[in-house]
Structure formats: C-alpha cells, structure tokens
Design an enzyme around this catalytic site. Structure first.
Site, PDB file in Angstrom:
ATOM      1  N   LYS A  87     107.213 -42.164 -26.353  1.00 32.75           N
ATOM      2  CA  LYS A  87     107.459 -40.863 -25.738  1.00 32.75           C
ATOM      3  C   LYS A  87     107.092 -39.763 -26.741  1.00 32.75           C
ATOM      4  O   LYS A  87     107.834 -39.498 -27.682  1.00 32.75           O
ATOM      5  CB  LYS A  87     108.925 -40.700 -25.323  1.00 32.75           C
ATOM      6  CG  LYS A  87     109.103 -39.502 -24.402  1.00 32.75           C
ATOM      7  CD  LYS A  87     110.408 -38.757 -24.571  1.00 32.75           C
ATOM      8  CE  LYS A  87     110.441 -37.799 -25.709  1.00 32.75           C
ATOM      9  NZ  LYS A  87     109.534 -36.646 -25.607  1.00 32.75           N
ATOM     10  N   PRO A  88     105.936 -39.137 -26.540  1.00 33.24           N
ATOM     11  CA  PRO A  88     105.552 -38.057 -27.463  1.00 33.24           C
ATOM     12  C   PRO A  88     106.300 -36.774 -27.143  1.00 33.24           C
ATOM     13  O   PRO A  88     106.920 -36.650 -26.081  1.00 33.24           O
ATOM     14  CB  PRO A  88     104.054 -37.900 -27.196  1.00 33.24           C
ATOM     15  CG  PRO A  88     103.849 -38.384 -25.795  1.00 33.24           C
ATOM     16  CD  PRO A  88     104.930 -39.391 -25.502  1.00 33.24           C
ATOM     17  N   TRP A 121     106.221 -33.032 -32.603  1.00 35.19           N
ATOM     18  CA  TRP A 121     105.008 -32.259 -32.337  1.00 35.19           C
ATOM     19  C   TRP A 121     104.274 -31.841 -33.611  1.00 35.19           C
ATOM     20  O   TRP A 121     103.141 -31.405 -33.553  1.00 35.19           O
ATOM     21  CB  TRP A 121     105.346 -30.994 -31.526  1.00 35.19           C
ATOM     22  CG  TRP A 121     106.486 -30.204 -32.117  1.00 35.19           C
ATOM     23  CD1 TRP A 121     107.795 -30.250 -31.724  1.00 35.19           C
ATOM     24  CD2 TRP A 121     106.439 -29.302 -33.233  1.00 35.19           C
ATOM     25  NE1 TRP A 121     108.562 -29.438 -32.533  1.00 35.19           N
ATOM     26  CE2 TRP A 121     107.752 -28.842 -33.462  1.00 35.19           C
ATOM     27  CE3 TRP A 121     105.407 -28.834 -34.067  1.00 35.19           C
ATOM     28  CZ2 TRP A 121     108.073 -27.937 -34.479  1.00 35.19           C
ATOM     29  CZ3 TRP A 121     105.720 -27.945 -35.086  1.00 35.19           C
ATOM     30  CH2 TRP A 121     107.043 -27.508 -35.281  1.00 35.19           C
ATOM     31  N   ASN A 122     104.920 -31.928 -34.778  1.00 33.11           N
ATOM     32  CA  ASN A 122     104.281 -31.347 -35.967  1.00 33.11           C
ATOM     33  C   ASN A 122     103.129 -32.195 -36.501  1.00 33.11           C
ATOM     34  O   ASN A 122     102.218 -31.674 -37.119  1.00 33.11           O
ATOM     35  CB  ASN A 122     105.318 -31.059 -37.070  1.00 33.11           C
ATOM     36  CG  ASN A 122     106.008 -32.302 -37.551  1.00 33.11           C
ATOM     37  OD1 ASN A 122     106.079 -33.287 -36.834  1.00 33.11           O
ATOM     38  ND2 ASN A 122     106.505 -32.284 -38.763  1.00 33.11           N
ATOM     39  N   SER A 124     114.379 -33.898 -35.251  1.00 36.97           N
ATOM     40  CA  SER A 124     115.487 -33.133 -35.833  1.00 36.97           C
ATOM     41  C   SER A 124     116.685 -34.040 -36.144  1.00 36.97           C
ATOM     42  O   SER A 124     116.877 -35.097 -35.521  1.00 36.97           O
ATOM     43  CB  SER A 124     115.927 -32.044 -34.854  1.00 36.97           C
ATOM     44  OG  SER A 124     116.394 -32.644 -33.670  1.00 36.97           O
ATOM     45  N   GLU A 137     113.829 -40.695 -38.851  1.00 34.91           N
ATOM     46  CA  GLU A 137     113.341 -39.806 -39.914  1.00 34.91           C
ATOM     47  C   GLU A 137     113.628 -38.390 -39.459  1.00 34.91           C
ATOM     48  O   GLU A 137     113.163 -37.951 -38.411  1.00 34.91           O
ATOM     49  CB  GLU A 137     111.856 -40.045 -40.155  1.00 34.91           C
ATOM     50  CG  GLU A 137     111.427 -39.564 -41.526  1.00 34.91           C
ATOM     51  CD  GLU A 137     110.622 -38.313 -41.459  1.00 34.91           C
ATOM     52  OE1 GLU A 137     111.163 -37.254 -41.881  1.00 34.91           O
ATOM     53  OE2 GLU A 137     109.488 -38.363 -40.977  1.00 34.91           O
ATOM     54  N   GLU A 139     115.984 -25.686 -42.627  1.00 37.64           N
ATOM     55  CA  GLU A 139     114.536 -25.869 -42.766  1.00 37.64           C
ATOM     56  C   GLU A 139     113.823 -24.701 -42.104  1.00 37.64           C
ATOM     57  O   GLU A 139     114.046 -24.419 -40.925  1.00 37.64           O
ATOM     58  CB  GLU A 139     114.119 -27.174 -42.092  1.00 37.64           C
ATOM     59  CG  GLU A 139     114.336 -28.379 -42.965  1.00 37.64           C
ATOM     60  CD  GLU A 139     113.608 -29.588 -42.400  1.00 37.64           C
ATOM     61  OE1 GLU A 139     112.829 -30.192 -43.122  1.00 37.64           O
ATOM     62  OE2 GLU A 139     113.835 -29.903 -41.229  1.00 37.64           O
ATOM     63  N   CYS A 168     108.412 -32.103 -42.311  1.00 37.02           N
ATOM     64  CA  CYS A 168     109.734 -32.433 -42.855  1.00 37.02           C
ATOM     65  C   CYS A 168     109.683 -32.563 -44.374  1.00 37.02           C
ATOM     66  O   CYS A 168     110.707 -32.451 -45.034  1.00 37.02           O
ATOM     67  CB  CYS A 168     110.279 -33.688 -42.203  1.00 37.02           C
ATOM     68  SG  CYS A 168     109.093 -35.005 -42.235  1.00 37.02           S
TER      69      CYS A 168
HETATM   70  P1  ADP Z   1     112.183 -30.361 -32.717  1.00 35.18           P
HETATM   71  O1  ADP Z   1     113.464 -29.605 -32.706  1.00 35.18           O
HETATM   72  O2  ADP Z   1     111.427 -30.238 -33.970  1.00 35.18           O
HETATM   73  O3  ADP Z   1     111.340 -30.184 -31.491  1.00 35.18           O
HETATM   74  P2  ADP Z   1     113.369 -32.713 -31.698  1.00 35.18           P
HETATM   75  O4  ADP Z   1     114.240 -33.619 -32.459  1.00 35.18           O
HETATM   76  O5  ADP Z   1     113.966 -31.895 -30.617  1.00 35.18           O
HETATM   77  O6  ADP Z   1     112.589 -31.870 -32.763  1.00 35.18           O
HETATM   78  O7  ADP Z   1     112.173 -33.543 -31.036  1.00 35.18           O
HETATM   79  C1  ADP Z   1     111.561 -34.688 -31.591  1.00 35.18           C
HETATM   80  C2  ADP Z   1     111.277 -35.670 -30.474  1.00 35.18           C
HETATM   81  O8  ADP Z   1     112.514 -36.063 -29.895  1.00 35.18           O
HETATM   82  C3  ADP Z   1     110.454 -35.100 -29.323  1.00 35.18           C
HETATM   83  O9  ADP Z   1     109.634 -36.124 -28.788  1.00 35.18           O
HETATM   84  C4  ADP Z   1     111.504 -34.713 -28.316  1.00 35.18           C
HETATM   85  O10 ADP Z   1     111.017 -34.674 -26.998  1.00 35.18           O
HETATM   86  C5  ADP Z   1     112.477 -35.861 -28.484  1.00 35.18           C
HETATM   87  N1  ADP Z   1     113.832 -35.609 -28.009  1.00 35.18           N
HETATM   88  C6  ADP Z   1     114.532 -34.448 -28.008  1.00 35.18           C
HETATM   89  N2  ADP Z   1     115.756 -34.628 -27.476  1.00 35.18           N
HETATM   90  C7  ADP Z   1     115.851 -35.942 -27.137  1.00 35.18           C
HETATM   91  C8  ADP Z   1     116.863 -36.765 -26.549  1.00 35.18           C
HETATM   92  N3  ADP Z   1     118.054 -36.278 -26.184  1.00 35.18           N
HETATM   93  N4  ADP Z   1     116.582 -38.072 -26.358  1.00 35.18           N
HETATM   94  C9  ADP Z   1     115.408 -38.593 -26.723  1.00 35.18           C
HETATM   95  N5  ADP Z   1     114.404 -37.875 -27.273  1.00 35.18           N
HETATM   96  C10 ADP Z   1     114.621 -36.562 -27.489  1.00 35.18           C
END
Ligand code: ADP
Length: 522
Positions: free
Chosen positions: A208-209, A184-185, A262, A283, A411, A317
């Site tokens: 998938k955003p 989302w950033n 993350s 990343e 972070e 990041c």
């Molecule tokens: P943040 O903690 O900064 O939101 P995330 O790593 O949770 O970062 O999210 C980054 C992307 O990964 C988003 O599109 C989120 O929906 C997706 N995401 C989070 N969990 C999963 C998962 N288990 N499988 C696939 N995508 C995921």
C-alpha cells in the site's frame, strides 16, 4: 550514476553526459513515463481501474495540476489481494532460491532500463528535482540487486544438540504474506527496500503506497510482473489508508507488517499487529542531530551539512534536523552554511533545481509555522522561508534555536537548517540520549578516536562520521527507541522476512551387534 557533488558551492548532482541527454530528451511528461503511469491496482495479474468506490487524485506538488487518478480499494478488494498473495505464497516459496534471485535480477535490469521514465514519474507525483529522482531510482534498484544476491545465500544448518544425542536441521523459512506500507518522501526506494528482501526470502506482498505517490509503486509492480515475478507475488492496493490498514492488520493471512512513515502511525500499527502477533518492521521519525565538534574541518562540516539537510529538500527521516555546533565554531559554521544555502535554486522538480516543492501546501504551511514560532521565541531567520499559499519553502537558515523551541524537537521535513551552539559535548550527548528518538546522528570532527567514542555513546541506530549520507542498500538501516523496530538493507534486512524452524528427528535405538570374530581385531 548520479553522484552528490560534494565540493561545489551549491548542492547539486553531477550528471554524466548520458544523464543530461535523458533529461533533455523528455518531450512532455506523458511521453516521459509512457506505459508506466498506471491508474489501476494490481491484484494477481489483473489491473483493476475501478472498484466502484471512486478515485484518489494525485497532484503535482509544484502546482502543475493532476498527474492522474488511482482507484479506492474497498475492504473486500483488499481482502481479495491478501488471498491472492496467500495463494501465490505457496508457489513462490517453493521456487528454488536461484530462480527467485534471477527474477529479482531481471527486475533490477528493467528498473535501470526504465530509469528515466521512472524518475519523471517520481518527480511528477513527488516533486523532487529530476536528478534526485534519477538518483533515487538507482538507489531503489540497488536494493533489488543486493537482495537478488542475498536470495541465494539464505541457508540453514545442521547442528548437534547440547547433550550430543541429536543432529537437528535448522531451516530459514519465509514468514508468509507481508503487508508493506510505504511513505511519499522516497516512493520508489522505500518500495524496493521492503519488497526486494521479502521476495528474496520467499514471501509474497500486498503493497500500500502513500496516497500522494502511488504511481512509482504501481510502475515498479508492472516491471516486476514483466520480469517474471509471478502473478500474486506482488500486489498493489491504493485508497483510504486507515481502512486499508485495518484490513491488513486484522487479516490472519498477513503474517508481517513492514512500515515506513510517522511515529504516530508506526505506534498504531504496532498495537494493531500485536493482536495476532504479526511480525513488524517499523521505520519512523528521526530528529537527527548533526554535531560539529571543536576540531572539525569546516569544509567537511559544511559539505556534509548540505547533503544531510538539503537532499530531498530535507524531506527525509535521516535529514539533519538540528545543527549543534561547538560554541567556538558557531559563527563560522553559520556564515559558511548560509553562503551555500542562499545559492540554492528552488523550482519545479522538472526544471531540475536544487530544491523542489515540499509535498503539499499544508506541509509548507506547517514548516512556516515552526519557523514563526521559533522566531517569536528569540531565534533568527537569516534567509529563506515559507512562500505563502504555495508548496514552496525557500531554503532557510534559522540560528540561535534553543531546546525550548518546538522546531528543535519536531522533524521539520523541509529545507530549513536550524542551528544551535553547545559548550560541553558530554552534556549534549547525555541530553540527546534522554530523547525518545534515535535513528541517526552525524558527527564532524578530525579526531577519530573522539568521534568513535561519541558514536558509541549516542543512542541511535546509525552514525555518520564526517559524512552527511549513511543510506546504503548493503548496510542495516534503522533506529532505536521510537525511531523504529528492525533493520532494512544489508544481510540483516532479509532476516526480517525469515523465521528459524528447527526439525528434530528422533533416532532409532539401534542394536548394533558386532560379529564375535571381529572383536579383538585391530
Ligand atoms: P506522513 O505523515 O509523513 O504522511 P504517515 O505515517 O501518515 O506519514 O504515512 C506513511 C504511510 O502510512 C502512508 O502510506 C500512509 O497512507 C500510511 N498510513 C497512514 N495512516 C495509516 C493507518 N492508520 N493504517 C495504515 N497505514 C496508514
């Protein structure tokens, strides 16, 4: 183009007259992103607004209400998107590289044509100041332009085998259907950083955003279709991350996962993708050190610090996560940076302040807790801090941070500068190299030989010397250790979507008979 104004007292973008006009001509947001707010998913050429599973609400982080809703795709819907991408792959990969390149160039031009609308949409769902959103749209477009060019330069080679007997062909072929998962950033540029090289290579994509910022991705997909990027080449699904992630990582049709987010999720996806040996580009988090050496030019240090820390409100990041200052320059740095930080204006992104809200209240509260914990362990909060009950964190400086504090290792992902001093640079570099992250490091110093020596030694993917900004579509972006796998951008970025395939054709044993009368002739 928006530029960082590197010499001003407070951090802001310089805008040209045209841009000022764009911003002031937004008469209400609905008009600003007219036609590009798509409350639907794209599968093939179909926009589907209801899968029968309800919707996700997307809210303005500044507290301005609901921006819109997107459908929750179910397992069968995601499978369908993958199948459509699989069918489209056969056609798209067969297109001449030049026609893929031209389609990407048209996509780029449409993004630039709609940059004000896309920026308004980005600000509405993500919260960043409008001029930063415009800069992000330009950055997003730059990946499309770069890979429109690279598409034509993918080429194989003919090579003679080592024994000298065979001439073989080596081709670069697209890996297949790619699942792109974006954060989302930077909801526009992270989409194009993945989708543009994938499409240039001949791959098709299921994107998938992030749940909180799907509209930027959907708008970009609409423009891609309009640019003539065929149905099914780029598909977008929204909904529950875990459920969609499980379908993407288990599908035999998906051959590659490209993720930014993350470290926790990156490791999860790496493990899930390994079951069918999918290619991965990951990343993840950075915890970037920003090191000010004893001979630093303090004007350069402060300017670079403001960019490295406060761009995107620190939600990046590559944001400088800790300022590590040579002890003899410590007080000077703290004083000069604080002067600049207190001048930053905070507000709703649409009013184009220096700093917008962070992504949501939970995030702001987490940042508040990190500051409180550090302060109770002996650090000092000089200015700013968490505004309770909101998604706002006023730009803050926390001094006297030590490696024992959580804020040093985690972070912050917000507009908080944490500052520590160091005595011996060799010890500092040694200690930094013991950590499990390594995305980017910033070094400020006048002696280039010393800076380059340290840059060589730091275990990171990128180094900025006397600058706070390393991102560039034409350069390889990525980290080492738990900060990531693979590179995005540059000539390296397209390689992530290609496989080398070698073809050896057995030679016929030819009986060459030479007419007798020719023997002996010169
Ligand atoms: P943040 O903690 O900064 O939101 P995330 O790593 O949770 O970062 O999210 C980054 C992307 O990964 C988003 O599109 C989120 O929906 C997706 N995401 C989070 N969990 C999963 C998962 N288990 N499988 C696939 N995508 C995921």
């Amino acid at each position: 183009m928006a530029h960082f104004c590197l010499s001003s007292r407070s951090m802001h973008f310089m805008m040209d007259a045209e841009q000022h006009h764009e911003l002031s001509s937004f008469r209400g947001l609905a008009k600003a992103f007219e036609g590009l707010l798509l409350e639907a998913n794209l599968i093939g050429s179909e926009w589907i607004s209801d899968f029968g599973n309800g919707v996700l609400e997307v809210v303005d982080p500044a507290g301005g209400g609901v921006v819109g809703t997107v459908p929750r795709a179910g397992t069968a819907d995601v499978r369908q998107a993958i199948e459509v991408a699989g069918a489209a792959f056969l056609k798209w990969r067969a297109e001449p590289a030049r026609s893929r390149s031209e389609a990407l160039q048209r996509w780029h031009d449409l993004i630039i044509e709609h940059r004000s609308n896309l920026a308004a949409l980005l600000t509405a769902e993500q919260g960043k100041p409008l001029s930063e959103a415009l800069a992000e749209i330009d950055y997003a477009a730059s990946f499309v332009r770069w890979y429109a060019g690279e598409a034509e330069r993918v080429s194989g080679r003919l090579a003679l085998s080592a024994n000298g007997l065979d001439v073989c062909s080596i081709q670069k072929v697209p890996v297949g259907v790619v699942a792109a998962i974006t954060p989302w950033n930077a909801p526009s540029s992270m989409v194009t950083r993945k989708v543009a090289p994938a499409l240039a290579a001949g791959c098709t994509v299921v994107l998938k955003p992030a749940e909180s910022t799907p509209f930027s991705a959907l708008a970009l997909a609409k423009l891609a279709l309009k640019a003539g990027i065929g149905p099914g080449v780029l598909n977008v699904v929204t909904g529950d991350a875990e459920a969609i992630g499980a379908v993407l990582t288990s599908s035999p049709i998906v051959r590659k996962i490209s993720f930014t987010g993350s470290t926790r999720v990156a490791l999860h996806l790496l493990s899930a993708a390994s079951k069918s040996m999918k290619r991965v580009s990951l990343e993840a988090g950075g915890n970037a050190p920003f090191i000010v050496l004893p001979d630093a030019d303090m004007d350069v240090a402060v300017t670079a610090a403001m960019v490295a820390k406060f761009r995107a409100g620190g939600q990046s990041c590559v944001a400088a996560n800790r300022f590590l200052i040579a002890e003899e320059r410590y007080e000077e740095f703290v004083e000069r940076v604080t002067e600049r930080v207190v001048a930053l204006r905070t507000g709703s992104g649409h009013t184009d302040p220096d700093i917008g809200p962070v992504i949501d209240q939970n995030s702001a509260q987490r940042i508040g807790e990190l500051i409180d914990e550090a302060v109770s362990a002996g650090a000092r909060l000089i200015c700013g801090g968490y505004r309770r009950g909101t998604a706002f964190v006023d730009p803050a400086v926390v001094r006297d941070v030590t490696p024992q504090m959580r804020i040093y290792h985690e972070e912050v992902f917000g507009p908080v500068a944490t500052v520590s001093s160091f005595r011996d640079i060799e010890t500092l570099v040694h200690d930094l190299n013991q950590e499990d992250t390594g995305l980017v490091a910033y070094l400020i110093g006048q002696d280039e030989a010393v800076a380059n020596h340290l840059a060589d030694r730091l275990e990171v993917g990128m180094v900025g010397i006397n600058t706070g900004l390393v991102s560039d579509a034409s350069m390889p972006f990525g980290g080492v250790k738990c900060s990531g796998l693979g590179r995005e951008g540059g000539v390296e970025g397209i390689e992530a979507y290609l496989e080398a395939k070698y073809i050896k054709t057995a030679r016929q044993e030819l009986e060459i008979s030479v007419p007798k009368r020719e023997l002996g002739q010169s």
